[in-house]
Design a protein around this motif. Structure first.
Motif, PDB file in Angstrom:
ATOM      1  N   ILE A  46       0.857  -1.188   0.000  1.00  0.00           N
ATOM      2  CA  ILE A  46       0.000   0.000   0.000  1.00  0.00           C
ATOM      3  C   ILE A  46       0.886   1.227   0.000  1.00  0.00           C
ATOM      4  O   ILE A  46       1.676   1.441   0.921  1.00  0.00           O
ATOM      5  CB  ILE A  46      -0.949  -0.011   1.218  1.00  0.00           C
ATOM      6  N   TRP A  47       0.765   2.043  -1.039  1.00  0.00           N
ATOM      7  CA  TRP A  47       1.601   3.238  -1.168  1.00  0.00           C
ATOM      8  C   TRP A  47       0.954   4.406  -0.443  1.00  0.00           C
ATOM      9  O   TRP A  47      -0.228   4.692  -0.631  1.00  0.00           O
ATOM     10  CB  TRP A  47       1.777   3.593  -2.642  1.00  0.00           C
ATOM     11  N   ARG A  48       1.724   5.095   0.356  1.00  0.00           N
ATOM     12  CA  ARG A  48       1.254   6.296   1.059  1.00  0.00           C
ATOM     13  C   ARG A  48       2.275   7.403   0.884  1.00  0.00           C
ATOM     14  O   ARG A  48       3.485   7.158   0.815  1.00  0.00           O
ATOM     15  CB  ARG A  48       1.060   6.023   2.556  1.00  0.00           C
ATOM     16  N   GLY A  49       1.788   8.627   0.789  1.00  0.00           N
ATOM     17  CA  GLY A  49       2.677   9.781   0.691  1.00  0.00           C
ATOM     18  C   GLY A  49       2.899  10.402   2.060  1.00  0.00           C
ATOM     19  O   GLY A  49       2.079  10.244   2.970  1.00  0.00           O
ATOM     20  N   PHE A  50       4.004  11.116   2.193  1.00  0.00           N
ATOM     21  CA  PHE A  50       4.290  11.813   3.450  1.00  0.00           C
ATOM     22  C   PHE A  50       3.957  13.298   3.364  1.00  0.00           C
ATOM     23  O   PHE A  50       4.373  14.079   4.205  1.00  0.00           O
ATOM     24  CB  PHE A  50       5.762  11.628   3.830  1.00  0.00           C
ATOM     25  N   GLY A  51       3.226  13.697   2.314  1.00  0.00           N
ATOM     26  CA  GLY A  51       2.839  15.093   2.168  1.00  0.00           C
ATOM     27  C   GLY A  51       1.562  15.419   2.923  1.00  0.00           C
ATOM     28  O   GLY A  51       1.112  14.680   3.799  1.00  0.00           O
ATOM     29  N   TRP A  52       0.937  16.541   2.542  1.00  0.00           N
ATOM     30  CA  TRP A  52      -0.233  17.013   3.280  1.00  0.00           C
ATOM     31  C   TRP A  52      -1.415  16.061   3.112  1.00  0.00           C
ATOM     32  O   TRP A  52      -2.144  15.811   4.061  1.00  0.00           O
ATOM     33  CB  TRP A  52      -0.640  18.408   2.795  1.00  0.00           C
ATOM     34  N   LYS A  53      -1.627  15.526   1.895  1.00  0.00           N
ATOM     35  CA  LYS A  53      -2.848  14.744   1.632  1.00  0.00           C
ATOM     36  C   LYS A  53      -2.876  13.451   2.445  1.00  0.00           C
ATOM     37  O   LYS A  53      -3.727  13.267   3.320  1.00  0.00           O
ATOM     38  CB  LYS A  53      -2.952  14.441   0.138  1.00  0.00           C
ATOM     39  N   ASP A  54      -1.969  12.549   2.169  1.00  0.00           N
ATOM     40  CA  ASP A  54      -1.947  11.282   2.905  1.00  0.00           C
ATOM     41  C   ASP A  54      -1.483  11.480   4.344  1.00  0.00           C
ATOM     42  O   ASP A  54      -1.965  10.819   5.268  1.00  0.00           O
ATOM     43  CB  ASP A  54      -1.018  10.287   2.204  1.00  0.00           C
TER      44      ASP A  54
END
Length: 461
Positions: free
Chosen positions: A370-378
């Protein structure tokens, strides 16, 4: 050839720079004829402040020496001395084009950490390349930069041969109003230079009460600590995390699907993994460094003393690889620590897609990723789900020095809309284990919130 001084705001750095420039232009310690002194600042306003200090020192000299000075104001801020072989001091802004072709005998780079990155580096390179023409020397002086990537921080951390470094920075983790550490960052205050210790303590307590960027700015500027001044908030407090730590007898069992959150480190940083069983709330976490440099040396350079060695003794941190942590064998080692249990899924940073794919292939893992971002959205969603699970008592773990250390260094940056994303409280902090825990718990919370799928009965048609 180069001297580097890092000291807190208000300790007469600019006045010191101007005084050294005056002594050099008069030939007090350099008898070369036609001496050339550069006093470089971030912008023209700051250069003018240094120029005014220099002019003020000239005006304080005896009349016989004062008459030998020629002061030029206007487009150029220059002080020329006609005696003792002659000398010229120029106050310039951080624009490399303004000193091309020069041959300085002394260069003073004032408030180097505050210079614009590209223009500042251009000016610095142009100045240092010109010093060799006449055996010149440079003084780089500033309050601490907010991060390790700043050129001034690199001068302090990795000084090249021929460099003298003097840094007035207190130990990390002390209260902002601690008197002894304020003295370390502000040695002038003891001698009546700049702000008094009473004023500094009052400002520290005001910053503590306000928190956020006010406290970060005070630590960076007045305590000379290397912390970012962006708007921020703590991820969780110490007391909130301690509520999740339980004794071995109270630790829930490994039951249900296991969610593995992974934060792959770079060539120098830590790699960390957190295993979370959302059905019972159990969490376990491990970190890893390469063998070179040693854990003791890493702890010294990161400002945490023997903490990494203690984590290793507690089996929370292990060493793998020489210069870098090999991702495939490392992931295999993490799965071994699950006693052979295959995780239901792995959660990680989408921008490390290729590295994760290679690591899982080498480790022989065929599980969903499962890919997750470390930015504001995720990041905002994952942080909120992690906090909710923690506050609701859905996270339980044994006392872990690794996780305590990671959460103590973890803060969140806040955008104008109130969204949060994970960041370091200090540039040398290691928050990899906290990032892995947030990923694992947030995914576990999403899975538990989904309604159970009902099996449909077979129908004959």
């Amino acid at each position: 050839m180069v001297a580097v001084l890092s000291i807190g705001r208000g300790n007469a750095k600019t006045a010191l720079s101007a005084g050294l420039a005056l002594g050099s232009v008069m030939g007090e310690w350099d008898k070369q004829p036609k001496r050339e002194i550069l006093l470089a600042a971030r912008n023209r306003d700051q250069a003018k402040t240094a120029f005014n200090f220099l002019v003020g020192f000239v005006e304080s000299l005896p009349k016989a020496k004062r008459e030998r000075f020629i002061i030029r104001r206007g487009s150029r801020l220059e002080v020329e001395y006609t005696g003792n072989g002659g000398g010229l001091a120029r106050c310039i802004a951080a624009d490399g084009r303004s000193i091309l072709g020069g041959a300085p005998t002394l260069a003073i780079l004032d408030e180097r950490a505050a210079w614009e990155r590209e223009k500042g580096d251009t000016l610095e390179n142009a100045i240092l390349s010109g010093l060799g023409k006449r055996g010149g020397k440079a003084l780089i002086i500033s309050t601490s930069a907010p991060d390790d990537a700043n050129t001034f921080s690199r001068w302090l951390d990795e000084p090249p041969p021929g460099t003298y470094v003097q840094e007035h920075r207190p130990a990390f983790g002390l209260p902002a109003d601690d008197l002894e550490s304020l003295k370390i960052a502000n040695p002038g205050a003891v001698e009546g230079i700049g702000a008094s210790l009473e004023w500094l303590q009052a400002q520290a307590r005001r910053a503590i009460a306000r928190g956020g960027s006010a406290l970060s700015s005070f630590r960076n500027l007045n305590r000379n600590e290397r912390v970012s001044t962006e708007d921020r908030s703590v991820l969780i407090t110490v007391d909130e995390w301690l509520s999740a730590e339980v004794k071995l007898d109270d630790l829930p069992a490994r039951e249900g699907p296991c969610i593995l959150g992974v934060d792959l480190g770079g060539s120098r940083s830590m790699s960390a993994a957190a295993a979370y069983w959302p059905v019972t709330g159990r969490m376990e976490a491990w970190g890893s460094f390469p063998a070179n440099p040693s854990l003791g040396d890493r702890g010294a350079s990161d400002g945490v003393g023997t903490r990494y060695v203690e984590m290793n003794n507690r089996d929370e941190l292990f060493v793998l690889g020489e210069a870098t942590v090999p991702t495939g064998p490392w992931l295999s080692e993490i799965v071994k620590r699950l006693d052979g249990e295959v995780p239901a899924c792995i959660v990680g940073d989408r921008f490390r897609h290729a590295e994760f794919a290679e690591a899982m292939q080498k480790a022989g893992l065929r599980v969903p990723f499962i890919w997750r971002g470390f930015g504001w959205k995720d990041g905002a969603e994952d942080i909120e789900r992690f906090r909710r699970a923690l506050f609701d008592g859905e996270v339980k773990t044994l006392p872990s020095l690794l996780l305590r250390s990671a959460f103590s260094d973890a803060v969140t940056l806040i955008d104008p809309a109130g969204n949060h994303k994970l960041a370091k409280a200090r540039s040398l902090g290691r928050i990899d284990a906290a990032a892995a825990a947030v990923l694992a718990v947030a995914e576990g919370a999403r899975r538990m919130a989904r309604p159970a799928a009902k099996a449909r009965a077979a129908e004959w048609v």
